[in-house]
Design a protein around this motif. Structure first.
Motif, PDB file in Angstrom:
ATOM      1  N   ASP A  27       0.832  -1.206   0.000  1.00  0.00           N
ATOM      2  CA  ASP A  27       0.000   0.000   0.000  1.00  0.00           C
ATOM      3  C   ASP A  27       0.864   1.252   0.000  1.00  0.00           C
ATOM      4  N   PHE A  28       0.446   2.246  -0.798  1.00  0.00           N
ATOM      5  CA  PHE A  28       1.070   3.559  -0.814  1.00  0.00           C
ATOM      6  C   PHE A  28       0.083   4.556  -0.227  1.00  0.00           C
ATOM      7  N   CYS A  29       0.566   5.381   0.686  1.00  0.00           N
ATOM      8  CA  CYS A  29      -0.287   6.350   1.364  1.00  0.00           C
ATOM      9  C   CYS A  29       0.302   7.741   1.192  1.00  0.00           C
ATOM     10  N   LEU A  30      -0.550   8.693   0.867  1.00  0.00           N
ATOM     11  CA  LEU A  30      -0.121  10.056   0.559  1.00  0.00           C
ATOM     12  C   LEU A  30      -0.922  11.034   1.399  1.00  0.00           C
ATOM     13  N   THR A  31      -0.250  12.093   1.857  1.00  0.00           N
ATOM     14  CA  THR A  31      -0.953  13.196   2.491  1.00  0.00           C
ATOM     15  C   THR A  31      -0.508  14.494   1.843  1.00  0.00           C
ATOM     16  N   ALA A  32      -1.198  15.587   2.170  1.00  0.00           N
ATOM     17  CA  ALA A  32      -0.953  16.862   1.507  1.00  0.00           C
ATOM     18  C   ALA A  32      -1.356  17.996   2.440  1.00  0.00           C
ATOM     19  N   SER A  33      -0.928  19.205   2.096  1.00  0.00           N
ATOM     20  CA  SER A  33      -1.327  20.386   2.855  1.00  0.00           C
ATOM     21  C   SER A  33      -2.835  20.589   2.769  1.00  0.00           C
ATOM     22  N   SER A  34      -3.397  21.179   3.824  1.00  0.00           N
ATOM     23  CA  SER A  34      -4.821  21.519   3.803  1.00  0.00           C
ATOM     24  C   SER A  34      -5.074  22.920   4.343  1.00  0.00           C
ATOM     25  N   PHE A  35      -4.032  23.603   4.826  1.00  0.00           N
ATOM     26  CA  PHE A  35      -4.105  24.983   5.275  1.00  0.00           C
ATOM     27  C   PHE A  35      -5.245  25.159   6.282  1.00  0.00           C
ATOM     28  N   GLY A  36      -6.188  26.079   6.058  1.00  0.00           N
ATOM     29  CA  GLY A  36      -7.190  26.366   7.078  1.00  0.00           C
ATOM     30  C   GLY A  36      -8.485  25.617   6.930  1.00  0.00           C
ATOM     31  N   ARG A  37      -8.568  24.622   6.039  1.00  0.00           N
ATOM     32  CA  ARG A  37      -9.821  23.887   5.844  1.00  0.00           C
ATOM     33  C   ARG A  37      -9.918  22.704   6.824  1.00  0.00           C
ATOM     34  N   ALA A  38     -11.150  22.309   7.110  1.00  0.00           N
ATOM     35  CA  ALA A  38     -11.391  21.210   8.045  1.00  0.00           C
ATOM     36  C   ALA A  38     -12.460  20.272   7.468  1.00  0.00           C
ATOM     37  N   PRO A  39     -12.235  18.938   7.603  1.00  0.00           N
ATOM     38  CA  PRO A  39     -11.062  18.317   8.222  1.00  0.00           C
ATOM     39  C   PRO A  39      -9.799  18.529   7.386  1.00  0.00           C
ATOM     40  N   GLY A  40      -8.646  18.357   8.052  1.00  0.00           N
ATOM     41  CA  GLY A  40      -7.368  18.599   7.401  1.00  0.00           C
ATOM     42  C   GLY A  40      -6.550  17.336   7.254  1.00  0.00           C
ATOM     43  N   LEU A  41      -5.387  17.466   6.613  1.00  0.00           N
ATOM     44  CA  LEU A  41      -4.487  16.354   6.332  1.00  0.00           C
ATOM     45  C   LEU A  41      -5.201  15.218   5.591  1.00  0.00           C
ATOM     46  N   PRO A  42      -5.534  15.428   4.316  1.00  0.00           N
ATOM     47  CA  PRO A  42      -6.177  14.364   3.543  1.00  0.00           C
ATOM     48  C   PRO A  42      -5.284  13.143   3.443  1.00  0.00           C
ATOM     49  N   LEU A  43      -5.914  11.966   3.369  1.00  0.00           N
ATOM     50  CA  LEU A  43      -5.206  10.692   3.304  1.00  0.00           C
ATOM     51  C   LEU A  43      -5.644   9.966   2.037  1.00  0.00           C
ATOM     52  N   LEU A  44      -4.694   9.725   1.137  1.00  0.00           N
ATOM     53  CA  LEU A  44      -4.981   9.046  -0.117  1.00  0.00           C
ATOM     54  C   LEU A  44      -4.271   7.706  -0.153  1.00  0.00           C
ATOM     55  N   HIS A  45      -4.868   6.742  -0.858  1.00  0.00           N
ATOM     56  CA  HIS A  45      -4.334   5.389  -0.926  1.00  0.00           C
ATOM     57  C   HIS A  45      -4.220   4.939  -2.367  1.00  0.00           C
ATOM     58  N   SER A  46      -3.152   4.169  -2.649  1.00  0.00           N
ATOM     59  CA  SER A  46      -2.956   3.612  -3.987  1.00  0.00           C
ATOM     60  C   SER A  46      -2.225   2.286  -3.874  1.00  0.00           C
ATOM     61  N   ARG A  47      -2.382   1.457  -4.903  1.00  0.00           N
ATOM     62  CA  ARG A  47      -1.598   0.227  -5.018  1.00  0.00           C
ATOM     63  C   ARG A  47      -0.629   0.292  -6.204  1.00  0.00           C
ATOM     64  N   ASP A  48      -0.730   1.354  -7.024  1.00  0.00           N
ATOM     65  CA  ASP A  48       0.119   1.409  -8.221  1.00  0.00           C
ATOM     66  C   ASP A  48       0.760   2.772  -8.461  1.00  0.00           C
ATOM     67  N   LEU A  49       0.585   3.723  -7.532  1.00  0.00           N
ATOM     68  CA  LEU A  49       1.140   5.078  -7.602  1.00  0.00           C
ATOM     69  C   LEU A  49       0.505   5.945  -8.691  1.00  0.00           C
ATOM     70  N   VAL A  50      -0.434   5.399  -9.431  1.00  0.00           N
ATOM     71  CA  VAL A  50      -1.098   6.139 -10.510  1.00  0.00           C
ATOM     72  C   VAL A  50      -2.558   6.409 -10.163  1.00  0.00           C
ATOM     73  N   ASN A  51      -3.255   5.404  -9.677  1.00  0.00           N
ATOM     74  CA  ASN A  51      -4.665   5.524  -9.310  1.00  0.00           C
ATOM     75  C   ASN A  51      -4.777   5.718  -7.798  1.00  0.00           C
ATOM     76  N   TRP A  52      -5.405   6.816  -7.406  1.00  0.00           N
ATOM     77  CA  TRP A  52      -5.481   7.182  -5.995  1.00  0.00           C
ATOM     78  C   TRP A  52      -6.938   7.378  -5.571  1.00  0.00           C
ATOM     79  N   THR A  53      -7.246   6.997  -4.339  1.00  0.00           N
ATOM     80  CA  THR A  53      -8.550   7.270  -3.748  1.00  0.00           C
ATOM     81  C   THR A  53      -8.359   7.982  -2.415  1.00  0.00           C
ATOM     82  N   LEU A  54      -9.302   8.835  -2.068  1.00  0.00           N
ATOM     83  CA  LEU A  54      -9.278   9.545  -0.791  1.00  0.00           C
ATOM     84  C   LEU A  54      -9.963   8.675   0.253  1.00  0.00           C
ATOM     85  N   VAL A  55      -9.239   8.307   1.317  1.00  0.00           N
ATOM     86  CA  VAL A  55      -9.784   7.387   2.319  1.00  0.00           C
ATOM     87  C   VAL A  55     -10.088   8.065   3.648  1.00  0.00           C
ATOM     88  N   GLY A  56      -9.737   9.336   3.792  1.00  0.00           N
ATOM     89  CA  GLY A  56     -10.055  10.008   5.044  1.00  0.00           C
ATOM     90  C   GLY A  56      -9.178  11.212   5.276  1.00  0.00           C
TER      91      GLY A  56
END
Length: 503
Positions: A27-56
């Motif tokens: 599993d590959f897990c990615l996060t990103a900046s979210s600045f002042g929005r809530a909820p923050g710190l998005p969490l994305l998941h992929s198995r191939d580094l190309v196709n990503w889904t937002l999991v929380g």
């Protein structure tokens, strides 16, 4: 269906700013900046580094809560780092007004701890931890924001307690960009241990025109030598930098980074990575690739972070974020489908940029059409609800209750710095207080607004609106309900069937 042999950049074509990535098993897990929005710190998941889904998200609310009770688009969660250590996921980030924070969890979907302040101070940004498996030592590196500290273009290193909760020294400048000819705005460090070296992958030169650098040293505190390992060259990918290096289980190296694209924010590219004479080489000999062979990973179904929503039971999907910490009763759950938003009373009802109760998601980076259906049940004169494109300037189309009790279809906009919005087009009645709203976003983020109030779809008579970013943040699509100041409740608005389609 046979998966394609190649992928095309960007792999995440929306504002997933300052990405970092980690692999755990397959599993590959990615996060990103979210600045002042809530909820923050998005969490994305992929198995191939190309196709990503937002999991929380890893951060339900920003702290201190009172500081983020109103929109703070240039504050909050700046560039994070994600790591996996001691069977836990760890995310560190810098709030430029407070310091370095950390949260951790046993699984990517949580539960995540509440934010813990690791180092207090102004201007501390872009932190990254390292647990050295060879020695058992732990370290942290961070950059500086000149706007808060008067310091920039340097990286500071610390020894860190292995529990990730505190630092063991006062810190030392380990890379000083002022001493490197031609380097400026050095930031975004990501810390690694590889082949007997400490590695810091860090961008410089600014987000619009900069480059990705690599630094190495035999000791954590230096001295470091450096190279530029990714730059625009003759491609159309400006400022390719700030991201994360990840190695697959089979030993392939890849690098995910952002490209600043104006109103679309910071879209994410995937670059191949190899080693030559002890140094990383990114992309095509240091230039970004547009199309490339896919990673040697099992084929996966095409996927992307969700955008559409039917709001089952009044609940909104994880793709939505408020423009500040949410308040009680802004959205009401119920037994049917549809997002029921309260027409929150506010002195700022005529400036959407000031409202904390706007529910937003990222503007797609390619031509698209966003569409939603709305019913205004707010009975207060001035109660309104609509679909917006938000940035330093904004425009919206929707419904408003008039003084005579009728509901009108309105189209309004506000320029950067304007204190109030203005009419952008023809006003007409909306029988039954219902409308279908549409925004077509063409190349260059040029937006055309349309509607249907039951007598056939029409486009507004207003001018084409060009979306603009906020500071650090791309333009956002938003749903809102609001009302002028006054006593008592002002009613609700219900949104149904939100869709984003390609054009």
């Amino acid at each position: 269906m046979t998966a394609p042999a190649t992928y095309r950049n960007p792999v995440l074509n929306a504002d997933w700013s300052d990405p970092d990535v980690v692999r755990v098993g397959d599993d590959f897990c990615l996060t990103a900046s979210s600045f002042g929005r809530a909820p923050g710190l998005p969490l994305l998941h992929s198995r191939d580094l190309v196709n990503w889904t937002l999991v929380g998200h890893a951060l339900e609310r920003l702290e201190p809560e009172a500081e983020f009770a109103r929109p703070r688009h240039d504050r909050g969660v700046w560039a994070p780092s994600i790591r996996h250590h001691d069977d836990r996921f760890w995310i560190f980030w810098g709030d430029p007004d407070q310091g370095v924070f950390q949260v951790n969890a046993p699984a990517i979907r949580g539960p995540w701890t509440r934010p813990h302040l690791v180092k207090a101070g102004k201007g501390l940004i872009d932190p990254c931890p390292l647990w050295d498996d060879e020695t058992g030592d732990a370290y942290l590196v961070h950059a500086w924001a000149r706007s808060r500290s008067g310091v920039s273009n340097r990286l500071t290193g610390h020894r860190m307690h292995p529990d990730g909760g505190s630092l063991l020294d006062e810190g030392k400048v380990i890379v000083d960009g002022d001493r490197i000819p031609g380097w400026f705005t050095l930031e975004g460090p990501k810390l690694h241990r590889h082949d007997g070296w400490f590695w810091i992958l860090a961008p410089a030169g600014g987000v619009e025109t900069g480059w990705q650098g690599a630094f190495r040293s035999r000791g954590f505190f230096g001295p470091y030598e450096q190279r530029i390992v990714l730059e625009q060259k003759d491609t159309d990918v400006n400022g390719p930098h700030q991201g994360g290096w990840v190695r697959t289980a089979a030993g392939e190296d890849w690098f995910l980074h952002f490209q600043q694209r104006g109103a679309y924010g910071r879209v994410v590219h995937l670059q191949p990575m190899r080693w030559d004479a002890g140094w990383p080489v990114l992309g095509d000999d240091g230039a970004p690739v547009a199309v490339h062979r896919r990673p040697a990973l099992p084929p996966q179904p095409a996927a992307a972070p969700a955008t559409d929503d039917d709001f089952p039971g009044g609940r909104y999907g994880r793709q939505w974020q408020w423009t500040a910490n949410p308040g009680d009763g802004w959205a009401t759950q119920h037994s049917a489908d549809g997002l029921r938003l309260t027409c929150v009373r506010s002195a700022d009802a005529h400036d959407l940029r000031r409202l904390p109760h706007v529910l937003t998601q990222r503007l797609p980076g390619s031509p698209c059409a966003a569409e939603a259906e709305v019913r205004l049940d707010g009975t207060e004169p001035g109660a309104r609800a609509g679909l917006a494109v938000l940035g330093d300037a904004y425009a919206w189309i929707g419904l408003e209750r008039a003084a005579d009790g009728t509901v009108r279809l309105v189209h309004r906009f506000a320029e950067p710095g304007a204190e109030r919005e203005r009419d952008a087009g023809t006003v007409c009645r909306a029988p039954g207080g219902r409308a279908r709203l549409r925004i077509e976003v063409a190349a260059g983020a040029r937006c055309r607004f349309g509607f249907d109030v039951g007598d056939g779809p029409r486009f507004s008579s207003g001018p084409v609106f060009t979306a603009t970013p906020w500071r650090w943040v791309g333009a956002l699509l938003g749903l809102f309900a609001a009302a002028p100041e006054g006593p008592g409740g002002a009613g609700t608005a219900t949104f149904t069937r939100f869709r984003i389609d390609d054009l």
